[in-house]
Design a protein around this motif. Sequence first.
Motif, PDB file in Angstrom:
ATOM      1  N   ALA A 101       0.824  -1.214   0.000  1.00 22.93           N
ATOM      2  CA  ALA A 101       0.000   0.000   0.000  1.00 22.93           C
ATOM      3  C   ALA A 101       0.855   1.259   0.000  1.00 22.93           C
ATOM      4  N   ILE A 102       0.404   2.260  -0.734  1.00 20.77           N
ATOM      5  CA  ILE A 102       1.002   3.597  -0.681  1.00 20.77           C
ATOM      6  C   ILE A 102      -0.071   4.515  -0.098  1.00 20.77           C
ATOM      7  N   GLN A 103       0.031   4.779   1.197  1.00 20.75           N
ATOM      8  CA  GLN A 103      -1.055   5.449   1.912  1.00 20.75           C
ATOM      9  C   GLN A 103      -1.207   6.920   1.526  1.00 20.75           C
ATOM     10  N   ASN A 104      -0.121   7.551   1.122  1.00 20.84           N
ATOM     11  CA  ASN A 104      -0.185   8.985   0.802  1.00 20.84           C
ATOM     12  C   ASN A 104      -0.207   9.213  -0.701  1.00 20.84           C
ATOM     13  N   SER A 105      -0.869   8.317  -1.410  1.00 24.53           N
ATOM     14  CA  SER A 105      -0.872   8.368  -2.875  1.00 24.53           C
ATOM     15  C   SER A 105      -1.424   9.686  -3.409  1.00 24.53           C
ATOM     16  N   ARG A 106      -2.513  10.140  -2.840  1.00 20.14           N
ATOM     17  CA  ARG A 106      -3.129  11.390  -3.302  1.00 20.14           C
ATOM     18  C   ARG A 106      -2.143  12.543  -3.243  1.00 20.14           C
ATOM     19  N   GLU A 107      -1.422  12.642  -2.139  1.00 23.48           N
ATOM     20  CA  GLU A 107      -0.462  13.721  -1.956  1.00 23.48           C
ATOM     21  C   GLU A 107       0.728  13.573  -2.917  1.00 23.48           C
ATOM     22  N   LYS A 108       1.205  12.335  -3.110  1.00 18.78           N
ATOM     23  CA  LYS A 108       2.332  12.102  -4.012  1.00 18.78           C
ATOM     24  C   LYS A 108       1.989  12.512  -5.445  1.00 18.78           C
ATOM     25  N   ILE A 109       0.807  12.098  -5.887  1.00 18.78           N
ATOM     26  CA  ILE A 109       0.388  12.429  -7.252  1.00 18.78           C
ATOM     27  C   ILE A 109       0.234  13.939  -7.408  1.00 18.78           C
ATOM     28  N   ALA A 110      -0.368  14.573  -6.413  1.00 20.80           N
ATOM     29  CA  ALA A 110      -0.547  16.030  -6.474  1.00 20.80           C
ATOM     30  C   ALA A 110       0.799  16.738  -6.537  1.00 20.80           C
ATOM     31  N   ASP A 111       1.772  16.297  -5.745  1.00 20.50           N
ATOM     32  CA  ASP A 111       3.103  16.928  -5.761  1.00 20.50           C
ATOM     33  C   ASP A 111       3.767  16.780  -7.134  1.00 20.50           C
TER      34      ASP A 111
END
Length: 372
Positions: free
Chosen positions: A355-365
Amino acid sequence: MKILFAAGGTAGHINPALAVASYIREQNKDAEILFVGTADHMEARLVPNAGFDFKTISISGFRRSFSPKAVVHNVKTVVRLAKSSAACRKILKDFQPDVCVGFGGYVSGPVIEQAANMGIATCIHEQNAFPGITNKTLAKKADKVMVAVEDAAKHLSAKKEILVAGLPVRGEIINADKDFARAELGIPEDKPLVLSFGGSLGAKPINDAMFNILVEEAEKENCYYIHSIGTNGTEFLEKFEQAGFENGRLGTVEVRRYIDNMDICMAAADVVIVRAGASTISEIQALGKASILIPSPYVAENHQYHNAMALVNRNAARILQEKDLTAESLKALLDELLSDKNTLNEIEKNAAAMAIQNSREKIADIILSLVK
Protein backbone atom coordinates in the motif's frame (compact mmCIF):
# COMPACT_ATOMS: atom_id res chain seq x y z
CA MET A 1 -2.41 28.15 -11.59
CA LYS A 2 -4.51 26.21 -14.09
CA ILE A 3 -4.73 22.41 -14.23
CA LEU A 4 -6.68 20.35 -16.74
CA PHE A 5 -7.66 16.75 -15.97
CA ALA A 6 -8.69 14.28 -18.66
CA ALA A 7 -10.45 11.18 -17.35
CA GLY A 8 -13.46 9.17 -18.35
CA GLY A 9 -15.30 5.96 -18.97
CA THR A 10 -15.21 4.20 -15.61
CA ALA A 11 -15.15 5.11 -11.94
CA GLY A 12 -11.66 3.58 -11.79
CA HIS A 13 -10.39 6.45 -13.93
CA ILE A 14 -12.63 9.24 -12.66
CA ASN A 15 -12.64 8.85 -8.86
CA PRO A 16 -8.83 8.87 -8.42
CA ALA A 17 -8.64 11.99 -10.60
CA LEU A 18 -11.35 13.65 -8.50
CA ALA A 19 -9.53 12.71 -5.28
CA VAL A 20 -6.30 14.35 -6.49
CA ALA A 21 -8.07 17.41 -7.92
CA SER A 22 -9.98 17.91 -4.66
CA TYR A 23 -6.74 17.74 -2.67
CA ILE A 24 -5.06 20.29 -4.96
CA ARG A 25 -8.05 22.60 -4.59
CA GLU A 26 -7.97 22.26 -0.80
CA GLN A 27 -4.26 23.12 -0.67
CA ASN A 28 -4.30 25.84 -3.35
CA LYS A 29 -7.35 28.07 -3.12
CA ASP A 30 -6.38 29.96 -6.27
CA ALA A 31 -6.11 26.84 -8.44
CA GLU A 32 -8.38 26.76 -11.50
CA ILE A 33 -9.27 23.19 -12.40
CA LEU A 34 -11.06 21.95 -15.51
CA PHE A 35 -12.06 18.39 -16.35
CA VAL A 36 -12.49 17.08 -19.89
CA GLY A 37 -14.57 13.97 -20.51
CA THR A 38 -17.44 12.64 -22.58
CA ALA A 39 -21.10 13.55 -22.33
CA ASP A 40 -22.36 9.96 -22.33
CA HIS A 41 -20.29 8.36 -19.54
CA MET A 42 -20.33 8.68 -15.77
CA GLU A 43 -17.83 11.57 -15.68
CA ALA A 44 -20.64 13.79 -16.97
CA ARG A 45 -22.39 13.19 -13.65
CA LEU A 46 -19.54 12.64 -11.18
CA VAL A 47 -17.37 15.64 -12.12
CA PRO A 48 -20.03 18.40 -11.89
CA ASN A 49 -21.36 16.80 -8.69
CA ALA A 50 -17.87 17.21 -7.22
CA GLY A 51 -17.99 20.91 -8.04
CA PHE A 52 -15.53 21.05 -10.95
CA ASP A 53 -15.93 22.75 -14.33
CA PHE A 54 -16.46 20.21 -17.09
CA LYS A 55 -16.04 20.25 -20.88
CA THR A 56 -16.86 17.40 -23.24
CA ILE A 57 -15.45 15.94 -26.42
CA SER A 58 -16.85 13.07 -28.51
CA ILE A 59 -14.54 10.05 -28.50
CA SER A 60 -14.79 6.25 -28.40
CA GLY A 61 -12.48 3.26 -28.56
CA PHE A 62 -11.87 0.75 -31.33
CA ARG A 63 -13.53 -2.66 -31.20
CA ARG A 64 -11.32 -5.66 -31.93
CA SER A 65 -13.72 -7.43 -34.24
CA PHE A 66 -14.53 -7.56 -37.93
CA SER A 67 -18.27 -7.96 -37.48
CA PRO A 68 -20.39 -5.48 -39.49
CA LYS A 69 -21.45 -3.74 -36.28
CA ALA A 70 -17.85 -3.39 -35.09
CA VAL A 71 -16.67 -2.09 -38.47
CA VAL A 72 -19.38 0.62 -38.44
CA HIS A 73 -18.41 1.53 -34.87
CA ASN A 74 -14.71 1.77 -35.78
CA VAL A 75 -15.42 4.01 -38.76
CA LYS A 76 -17.38 6.32 -36.45
CA THR A 77 -14.46 6.22 -33.99
CA VAL A 78 -12.04 7.43 -36.69
CA VAL A 79 -14.38 10.34 -37.48
CA ARG A 80 -14.75 11.18 -33.78
CA LEU A 81 -10.99 11.05 -33.31
CA ALA A 82 -10.43 13.58 -36.08
CA LYS A 83 -13.09 15.91 -34.70
CA SER A 84 -11.87 15.49 -31.10
CA SER A 85 -8.41 16.80 -31.98
CA ALA A 86 -9.88 20.13 -33.07
CA ALA A 87 -12.17 20.22 -30.03
CA CYS A 88 -9.19 19.56 -27.71
CA ARG A 89 -7.14 22.34 -29.30
CA LYS A 90 -9.99 24.80 -28.74
CA ILE A 91 -10.41 23.78 -25.09
CA LEU A 92 -6.67 24.06 -24.48
CA LYS A 93 -6.40 27.46 -26.18
CA ASP A 94 -9.39 28.80 -24.25
CA PHE A 95 -8.33 27.47 -20.83
CA GLN A 96 -4.54 27.81 -21.24
CA PRO A 97 -3.57 25.25 -18.57
CA ASP A 98 -0.17 25.15 -16.91
CA VAL A 99 -0.31 21.35 -16.89
CA CYS A 100 -2.58 18.64 -18.32
CA VAL A 101 -3.12 15.36 -16.47
CA GLY A 102 -4.42 12.14 -18.02
CA PHE A 103 -6.05 9.61 -15.71
CA GLY A 104 -7.11 7.13 -18.35
CA GLY A 105 -10.03 6.33 -20.57
CA TYR A 106 -10.22 7.07 -24.29
CA VAL A 107 -10.65 10.78 -23.60
CA SER A 108 -7.11 11.04 -22.23
CA GLY A 109 -5.56 10.23 -25.61
CA PRO A 110 -6.46 13.26 -27.76
CA VAL A 111 -6.31 15.71 -24.83
CA ILE A 112 -2.81 14.81 -23.65
CA GLU A 113 -1.50 14.36 -27.19
CA GLN A 114 -2.73 17.81 -28.25
CA ALA A 115 -1.35 19.37 -25.06
CA ALA A 116 2.08 17.84 -25.70
CA ASN A 117 2.03 19.05 -29.31
CA MET A 118 1.21 22.57 -28.08
CA GLY A 119 4.13 22.58 -25.64
CA ILE A 120 1.97 22.32 -22.51
CA ALA A 121 3.40 20.27 -19.62
CA THR A 122 1.76 16.85 -19.40
CA CYS A 123 1.62 13.86 -17.09
CA ILE A 124 -0.34 10.62 -17.01
CA HIS A 125 -1.34 8.10 -14.36
CA GLU A 126 -1.81 4.37 -15.05
CA GLN A 127 -3.97 2.52 -12.53
CA ASN A 128 -3.47 -1.05 -13.74
CA ALA A 129 -0.51 -3.42 -13.63
CA PHE A 130 -0.78 -3.86 -17.40
CA PRO A 131 -1.29 -0.49 -19.14
CA GLY A 132 -3.83 0.09 -21.88
CA ILE A 133 -2.97 1.18 -25.41
CA THR A 134 -3.76 4.85 -24.71
CA ASN A 135 -1.26 5.20 -21.88
CA LYS A 136 1.37 3.11 -23.68
CA THR A 137 1.24 5.68 -26.46
CA LEU A 138 1.06 8.74 -24.22
CA ALA A 139 3.94 7.60 -21.99
CA LYS A 140 6.37 8.33 -24.82
CA LYS A 141 5.26 11.98 -24.93
CA ALA A 142 4.32 12.86 -21.34
CA ASP A 143 6.71 14.86 -19.14
CA LYS A 144 5.88 12.70 -16.10
CA VAL A 145 4.55 9.14 -16.04
CA MET A 146 3.01 7.75 -12.85
CA VAL A 147 1.91 4.18 -12.15
CA ALA A 148 -0.11 2.68 -9.31
CA VAL A 149 2.04 -0.46 -9.08
CA GLU A 150 5.66 -1.11 -9.94
CA ASP A 151 4.76 -3.94 -12.34
CA ALA A 152 3.24 -1.47 -14.83
CA ALA A 153 6.56 0.30 -15.40
CA LYS A 154 8.11 -2.57 -17.38
CA HIS A 155 5.33 -2.27 -19.98
CA LEU A 156 5.85 1.46 -20.59
CA SER A 157 8.47 3.40 -22.52
CA ALA A 158 8.87 6.91 -21.10
CA LYS A 159 11.13 9.95 -21.59
CA LYS A 160 12.13 9.96 -17.91
CA GLU A 161 11.97 7.74 -14.83
CA ILE A 162 8.54 6.23 -14.25
CA LEU A 163 7.22 7.14 -10.81
CA VAL A 164 5.37 4.67 -8.57
CA ALA A 165 2.70 6.81 -6.93
CA GLY A 166 -0.03 4.34 -5.92
CA LEU A 167 -3.75 4.92 -6.34
CA PRO A 168 -5.77 7.24 -4.08
CA VAL A 169 -8.03 5.42 -1.62
CA ARG A 170 -11.08 6.93 0.04
CA GLY A 171 -10.40 8.38 3.49
CA GLU A 172 -13.11 6.28 5.14
CA ILE A 173 -11.31 3.13 3.93
CA ILE A 174 -7.90 4.26 5.18
CA ASN A 175 -9.31 5.23 8.58
CA ALA A 176 -11.53 2.16 9.06
CA ASP A 177 -10.96 0.11 12.24
CA LYS A 178 -11.49 -3.67 12.26
CA ASP A 179 -12.66 -4.01 15.88
CA PHE A 180 -15.12 -1.13 15.51
CA ALA A 181 -16.36 -2.49 12.19
CA ARG A 182 -16.98 -5.99 13.55
CA ALA A 183 -18.85 -4.58 16.53
CA GLU A 184 -20.91 -2.43 14.18
CA LEU A 185 -21.89 -5.52 12.16
CA GLY A 186 -22.42 -7.72 15.22
CA ILE A 187 -19.69 -10.21 14.27
CA PRO A 188 -18.27 -12.09 17.29
CA GLU A 189 -14.51 -12.02 17.81
CA ASP A 190 -14.07 -15.78 17.47
CA LYS A 191 -15.72 -16.17 14.05
CA PRO A 192 -14.20 -15.18 10.70
CA LEU A 193 -16.06 -12.96 8.24
CA VAL A 194 -15.90 -13.49 4.47
CA LEU A 195 -16.90 -10.58 2.25
CA SER A 196 -17.68 -11.31 -1.42
CA PHE A 197 -18.89 -9.17 -4.29
CA GLY A 198 -18.45 -8.71 -8.03
CA GLY A 199 -18.57 -4.94 -8.27
CA SER A 200 -21.55 -2.61 -8.07
CA LEU A 201 -23.30 -4.35 -10.98
CA GLY A 202 -22.41 -7.82 -9.76
CA ALA A 203 -20.74 -10.72 -11.57
CA LYS A 204 -22.85 -13.76 -12.45
CA PRO A 205 -19.99 -16.31 -12.25
CA ILE A 206 -19.19 -15.15 -8.70
CA ASN A 207 -22.88 -15.13 -7.76
CA ASP A 208 -23.28 -18.68 -9.13
CA ALA A 209 -20.31 -20.02 -7.15
CA MET A 210 -21.20 -18.17 -3.95
CA PHE A 211 -24.85 -19.25 -4.07
CA ASN A 212 -24.01 -22.90 -3.45
CA ILE A 213 -21.43 -22.03 -0.80
CA LEU A 214 -23.75 -19.67 1.09
CA VAL A 215 -26.76 -22.00 1.07
CA GLU A 216 -24.60 -24.84 2.40
CA GLU A 217 -22.82 -22.70 5.01
CA ALA A 218 -25.77 -20.63 6.26
CA GLU A 219 -26.76 -22.78 9.21
CA LYS A 220 -23.37 -24.28 10.08
CA GLU A 221 -22.43 -21.03 11.88
CA ASN A 222 -18.70 -21.71 11.48
CA CYS A 223 -18.19 -18.48 9.59
CA TYR A 224 -20.03 -15.24 8.82
CA TYR A 225 -20.61 -14.17 5.23
CA ILE A 226 -21.69 -10.92 3.60
CA HIS A 227 -22.31 -11.20 -0.14
CA SER A 228 -23.44 -8.59 -2.64
CA ILE A 229 -25.22 -9.84 -5.78
CA GLY A 230 -24.97 -6.42 -7.48
CA THR A 231 -27.67 -4.33 -9.08
CA ASN A 232 -27.89 -6.72 -12.06
CA GLY A 233 -28.36 -9.81 -9.89
CA THR A 234 -32.07 -9.60 -9.14
CA GLU A 235 -32.72 -13.25 -10.04
CA PHE A 236 -30.36 -14.34 -7.26
CA LEU A 237 -32.52 -12.68 -4.61
CA GLU A 238 -35.35 -14.95 -5.69
CA LYS A 239 -33.06 -17.99 -5.64
CA PHE A 240 -31.94 -17.21 -2.09
CA GLU A 241 -35.55 -16.72 -0.98
CA GLN A 242 -36.46 -20.09 -2.43
CA ALA A 243 -33.54 -21.57 -0.47
CA GLY A 244 -35.03 -20.31 2.82
CA PHE A 245 -33.49 -16.84 3.17
CA GLU A 246 -35.72 -14.12 4.64
CA ASN A 247 -34.89 -10.53 3.73
CA GLY A 248 -31.51 -11.76 2.55
CA ARG A 249 -30.60 -13.50 5.81
CA LEU A 250 -30.23 -17.07 6.96
CA GLY A 251 -28.06 -18.19 9.86
CA THR A 252 -24.69 -16.44 9.66
CA VAL A 253 -25.12 -15.38 6.02
CA GLU A 254 -26.32 -11.99 4.78
CA VAL A 255 -27.02 -11.36 1.09
CA ARG A 256 -27.41 -7.80 -0.18
CA ARG A 257 -28.12 -6.23 -3.53
CA TYR A 258 -25.51 -3.53 -2.92
CA ILE A 259 -23.01 -2.81 -0.13
CA ASP A 260 -23.39 0.83 0.84
CA ASN A 261 -21.07 0.62 3.88
CA MET A 262 -18.08 -0.93 2.12
CA ASP A 263 -15.61 0.69 4.51
CA ILE A 264 -17.22 -1.13 7.45
CA CYS A 265 -17.65 -4.46 5.69
CA MET A 266 -14.15 -4.57 4.23
CA ALA A 267 -12.53 -3.47 7.49
CA ALA A 268 -14.35 -6.24 9.36
CA ALA A 269 -13.55 -9.00 6.85
CA ASP A 270 -10.92 -11.70 7.27
CA VAL A 271 -11.05 -12.74 3.60
CA VAL A 272 -12.34 -10.74 0.64
CA ILE A 273 -13.52 -12.53 -2.53
CA VAL A 274 -13.65 -10.06 -5.39
CA ARG A 275 -12.74 -9.04 -8.92
CA ALA A 276 -9.29 -7.49 -9.46
CA GLY A 277 -10.06 -3.91 -10.44
CA ALA A 278 -7.35 -1.39 -9.59
CA SER A 279 -9.41 0.59 -7.06
CA THR A 280 -10.57 -2.50 -5.18
CA ILE A 281 -7.02 -3.85 -4.98
CA SER A 282 -5.77 -0.53 -3.61
CA GLU A 283 -8.42 -0.71 -0.88
CA ILE A 284 -7.42 -4.30 -0.05
CA GLN A 285 -3.81 -3.18 0.26
CA ALA A 286 -4.68 -0.11 2.32
CA LEU A 287 -6.52 -2.29 4.85
CA GLY A 288 -4.05 -5.18 4.67
CA LYS A 289 -6.66 -7.79 3.74
CA ALA A 290 -6.24 -11.37 2.57
CA SER A 291 -8.13 -11.87 -0.67
CA ILE A 292 -9.15 -14.37 -3.32
CA LEU A 293 -9.04 -12.46 -6.59
CA ILE A 294 -11.21 -13.58 -9.52
CA PRO A 295 -10.11 -11.37 -12.43
CA SER A 296 -12.68 -10.42 -15.03
CA PRO A 297 -11.59 -11.92 -18.38
CA TYR A 298 -13.77 -9.43 -20.26
CA VAL A 299 -11.67 -6.27 -19.77
CA ALA A 300 -9.17 -4.62 -22.11
CA GLU A 301 -5.68 -6.15 -22.21
CA ASN A 302 -6.85 -8.70 -19.58
CA HIS A 303 -5.55 -6.10 -17.12
CA GLN A 304 -7.35 -7.53 -14.08
CA TYR A 305 -5.31 -10.72 -14.37
CA HIS A 306 -2.11 -8.67 -14.27
CA ASN A 307 -3.48 -6.62 -11.34
CA ALA A 308 -4.10 -9.83 -9.43
CA MET A 309 -0.70 -11.33 -10.25
CA ALA A 310 1.06 -8.24 -8.92
CA LEU A 311 -0.21 -9.36 -5.49
CA VAL A 312 -0.02 -13.11 -6.03
CA ASN A 313 3.65 -12.91 -6.99
CA ARG A 314 4.33 -11.20 -3.64
CA ASN A 315 2.26 -13.72 -1.64
CA ALA A 316 -0.23 -10.93 -0.96
CA ALA A 317 -3.32 -12.66 -2.40
CA ARG A 318 -4.62 -15.84 -4.00
CA ILE A 319 -6.00 -16.02 -7.55
CA LEU A 320 -8.80 -18.13 -9.02
CA GLN A 321 -9.36 -17.56 -12.71
CA GLU A 322 -12.96 -17.49 -13.90
CA LYS A 323 -12.41 -20.49 -16.19
CA ASP A 324 -11.56 -22.53 -13.07
CA LEU A 325 -14.26 -21.01 -10.86
CA THR A 326 -16.77 -23.39 -9.29
CA ALA A 327 -18.36 -23.52 -5.87
CA GLU A 328 -16.02 -26.43 -5.07
CA SER A 329 -12.80 -24.75 -6.22
CA LEU A 330 -13.65 -21.49 -4.46
CA LYS A 331 -14.64 -23.21 -1.21
CA ALA A 332 -11.45 -25.29 -1.22
CA LEU A 333 -9.29 -22.18 -1.59
CA LEU A 334 -11.30 -20.34 1.08
CA ASP A 335 -11.00 -23.25 3.54
CA GLU A 336 -7.26 -23.39 2.88
CA LEU A 337 -6.89 -19.74 3.92
CA LEU A 338 -9.22 -19.82 6.92
CA SER A 339 -7.67 -23.01 8.32
CA ASP A 340 -4.13 -21.59 8.46
CA LYS A 341 -3.88 -18.45 10.57
CA ASN A 342 -0.15 -18.04 9.92
CA THR A 343 -0.64 -18.04 6.15
CA LEU A 344 -3.55 -15.63 6.49
CA ASN A 345 -1.46 -13.26 8.60
CA GLU A 346 1.44 -13.44 6.14
CA ILE A 347 -0.82 -12.55 3.22
CA GLU A 348 -2.31 -9.64 5.19
CA LYS A 349 1.16 -8.34 6.04
CA ASN A 350 2.35 -8.59 2.44
CA ALA A 351 -0.77 -6.85 1.10
CA ALA A 352 -0.33 -3.99 3.57
CA ALA A 353 3.33 -3.64 2.56
CA MET A 354 2.25 -2.90 -1.02
CA ALA A 355 0.00 0.00 0.00
CA ILE A 356 1.00 3.60 -0.68
CA GLN A 357 -1.06 5.45 1.91
CA ASN A 358 -0.19 8.99 0.80
CA SER A 359 -0.87 8.37 -2.87
CA ARG A 360 -3.13 11.39 -3.30
CA GLU A 361 -0.46 13.72 -1.96
CA LYS A 362 2.33 12.10 -4.01
CA ILE A 363 0.39 12.43 -7.25
CA ALA A 364 -0.55 16.03 -6.47
CA ASP A 365 3.10 16.93 -5.76
CA ILE A 366 4.20 15.41 -9.10
CA ILE A 367 1.54 17.37 -10.97
CA LEU A 368 2.40 20.61 -9.22
CA SER A 369 6.10 20.12 -9.95
CA LEU A 370 5.23 20.72 -13.62
CA VAL A 371 3.51 24.03 -12.97
CA LYS A 372 5.80 26.87 -14.09
